[in-house]
Design an enzyme around this catalytic site. Structure first.
Site, mmCIF file in Angstrom:
data_model
loop_
_atom_site.group_PDB
_atom_site.id
_atom_site.type_symbol
_atom_site.label_atom_id
_atom_site.label_comp_id
_atom_site.label_asym_id
_atom_site.label_seq_id
_atom_site.Cartn_x
_atom_site.Cartn_y
_atom_site.Cartn_z
ATOM 1 N N PRO A 125 0.851 -1.196 0.000
ATOM 2 C CA PRO A 125 0.000 0.000 0.000
ATOM 3 C C PRO A 125 0.890 1.250 0.000
ATOM 4 O O PRO A 125 1.457 1.624 1.016
ATOM 5 C CB PRO A 125 -0.781 -0.132 1.314
ATOM 6 C CG PRO A 125 0.119 -0.939 2.202
ATOM 7 C CD PRO A 125 0.871 -1.866 1.316
ATOM 8 N N ASP B 269 5.798 3.005 1.958
ATOM 9 C CA ASP B 269 5.030 1.810 2.317
ATOM 10 C C ASP B 269 4.225 2.151 3.569
ATOM 11 O O ASP B 269 4.786 2.317 4.654
ATOM 12 C CB ASP B 269 5.984 0.650 2.577
ATOM 13 C CG ASP B 269 5.261 -0.654 2.885
ATOM 14 O OD1 ASP B 269 4.050 -0.609 3.199
ATOM 15 O OD2 ASP B 269 5.903 -1.719 2.833
ATOM 16 N N HIS B 270 2.901 2.241 3.413
ATOM 17 C CA HIS B 270 2.050 2.691 4.521
ATOM 18 C C HIS B 270 2.013 1.689 5.677
ATOM 19 O O HIS B 270 1.569 2.023 6.780
ATOM 20 C CB HIS B 270 0.633 2.948 4.016
ATOM 21 C CG HIS B 270 -0.049 4.097 4.704
ATOM 22 N ND1 HIS B 270 0.174 4.406 6.024
ATOM 23 C CD2 HIS B 270 -0.951 5.004 4.251
ATOM 24 C CE1 HIS B 270 -0.557 5.448 6.356
ATOM 25 N NE2 HIS B 270 -1.249 5.837 5.305
ATOM 26 N N ARG B 271 2.471 0.473 5.450
ATOM 27 C CA ARG B 271 2.521 -0.507 6.540
ATOM 28 C C ARG B 271 3.605 -0.134 7.548
ATOM 29 O O ARG B 271 3.563 -0.577 8.696
ATOM 30 C CB ARG B 271 2.791 -1.902 5.975
ATOM 31 C CG ARG B 271 1.701 -2.434 5.066
ATOM 32 C CD ARG B 271 2.112 -3.722 4.396
ATOM 33 N NE ARG B 271 3.317 -3.564 3.586
ATOM 34 C CZ ARG B 271 3.862 -4.545 2.860
ATOM 35 N NH1 ARG B 271 3.303 -5.751 2.863
ATOM 36 N NH2 ARG B 271 4.949 -4.325 2.148
#
Length: 435
Positions: free
Chosen positions: A233, A407-409
């Site tokens: 994401p 990377d939104h994680r």
């Protein structure tokens, strides 16, 4: 005792290799540790060394051909030792794979299509192909190994095909001596004196396209990008930087070290500024492992370098501890060897953050694809003169746009924004990174 020569994993991410050149020929004496062949991996051309001593009795992979890691590609043994069983097993396995692969692929394609038929129907559909369908499927399955012919297919290595074209030879008239009857280099050389087929009465129409076999690097790029752009994401943050002070500093450095032949680029300044910013923002110098978030204690910057086959990312290790001129020299040296495909695996793996710069091509802004498992990559645009407002007046300043893919994680919006804020400060007041 015979020693099998395997296609070895010569890089951490290698799954298959292309044999570029045999350095030893059949009948040559081989000592353990001797270089047997040069192999193109997904990143560079590496040396394949012998794991035993004796004579190279058989080459089972032609120059230009590709084999999966673990495949037997040759045999080293005593001059009088019987190696026929080893050779026979390899040839039989390859023949089986050649016969089954196109049909298996068609079955899988039919099963995935969801066109109202079950597995049994898919198998019937695959088995009901015409002879020409089978030839086309085989050619699509492995463009490197197969050559479509009018009444079947001719198996030939890319090198053999090129030599045949140069010599005007019809591959249908050449007897193959390679594994499974494949036409290889020596077959073309032996057929050079054969008469060339008479030209057709009417010229054939020009091909509508050209098929270019995938290099090992391009295959890996495709796989890595698929791993990145799909499951990760990603969000993007862009900031514009006033490069006035950075440009002035670069000019001073280049004037100071001109006699030593040292030349600093805008990208070298960016690398140093990024490294300094990563020291303050550990959650950007990070990676997603699936089970945890890894925060690196060292700063290793991957620098994207364009090469003929695609892209490779040499790594400047401990960039935060190096001066700008040291970074400039290291990047120049690494990039040069990257273009020559001479990098060692440890020189293009292990980065904790990556930078991709297209400014030299006049690109003002773009988004780069994250190199997993890293959590971010910075896309650097060109430095261009722009009219801006300062103190209520219009002035011209060198400006540069930076876009970070996150990377939104691992990285939240505020975390990424704070990192870019620090990076902007480092570039607009570069004395902060050299003091």
């Amino acid at each position: 005792m015979a020693t099998k020569v395997y296609m070895e994993a010569l890089s951490p991410t290698m799954e298959e290799g292309r044999l570029v050149t045999w350095m030893k020929h059949e009948g040559d004496q081989v000592n353990e540790g001797d270089v047997l062949a040069e192999v193109e991996t997904d990143k560079a051309t590496m040396e394949l060394v012998a794991r035993g001593s004796g004579v190279l009795r058989k080459q089972l992979l032609a120059e230009g051909d590709t084999a999966n890691v673990g495949t037997v590609i040759g045999v080293v043994a005593a001059p009088d030792e019987d190696v026929s069983s080893i050779v026979g097993d390899v040839v039989a396995q390859e023949a089986s794979t050649t016969a089954e692969a196109p049909k298996a692929k068609e079955v899988a394609r039919a099963e995935e299509s969801g066109a109202g038929i079950g597995k049994a129907g898919a198998a019937v559909a695959a088995g009901g192909q015409t002879e020409m369908d089978q030839v086309e499927r085989a050619h699509e399955h492995d463009a490197v190994r197969y050559e479509p012919a009018e009444n079947g297919r001719v198996k030939a290595s890319p090198l053999a095909r090129r030599l045949a074209e140069e010599k005007g030879l019809d591959l249908n008239r050449v007897q193959g001596s390679g594994p499974g009857g494949r036409v290889i280099k020596r077959d073309i050389e032996a057929a050079r004196e054969a008469p060339v087929a008479a030209p057709a009465a009417a010229a054939a129409p020009a091909a509508a396209y050209e098929e270019v076999p995938l290099t090992q690097m391009r295959k890996t790029i495709a796989k890595r990008l698929t791993q990145s752009i799909g499951p990760i994401p990603t969000f993007y943050l862009t900031v514009e930087v006033d490069m006035s002070q950075a440009v002035a500093l670069r000019q001073k450095i280049n004037e100071r070290f001109a006699k030593e032949g040292i030349k600093v680029s805008p990208n070298d300044l960016v690398i140093k500024a990024v490294a300094a910013a990563l020291r303050k923002h550990a959650w950007v110098n990070a990676a997603w492992t699936g089970e945890s978030i890894r925060l690196y204690n060292e700063v290793h910057i991957g620098v994207a370098v364009a090469v003929e086959e695609g892209l490779i990312t040499p790594v400047v290790r401990n960039a935060d501890k190096k001066g700008i001129t040291e970074i400039a020299q290291e990047v120049k040296e690494l990039a040069g060897r990257a273009r020559e495909k001479k990098l060692k695996p440890e020189e293009y793996t292990g980065s904790t953050f990556s930078i991709s710069n297209l400014g030299m091509f006049g690109i003002t802004e773009f988004t780069a694809v994250i190199n997993p498992p890293e959590a971010a990559i910075l896309a650097v645009g060109t430095v261009e003169e722009k009219v801006v407002v300062e103190g209520g007046e219009m002035v011209v300043r060198p400006r540069m746009r930076l876009t970070m893919s996150c990377d939104h994680r691992v990285i939240d919006g505020a975390t990424g924004a704070q990192f870019l804020q620090t990076l902007k400060q480092n570039l607009e007041d570069p004395m902060m990174i050299i003091a």
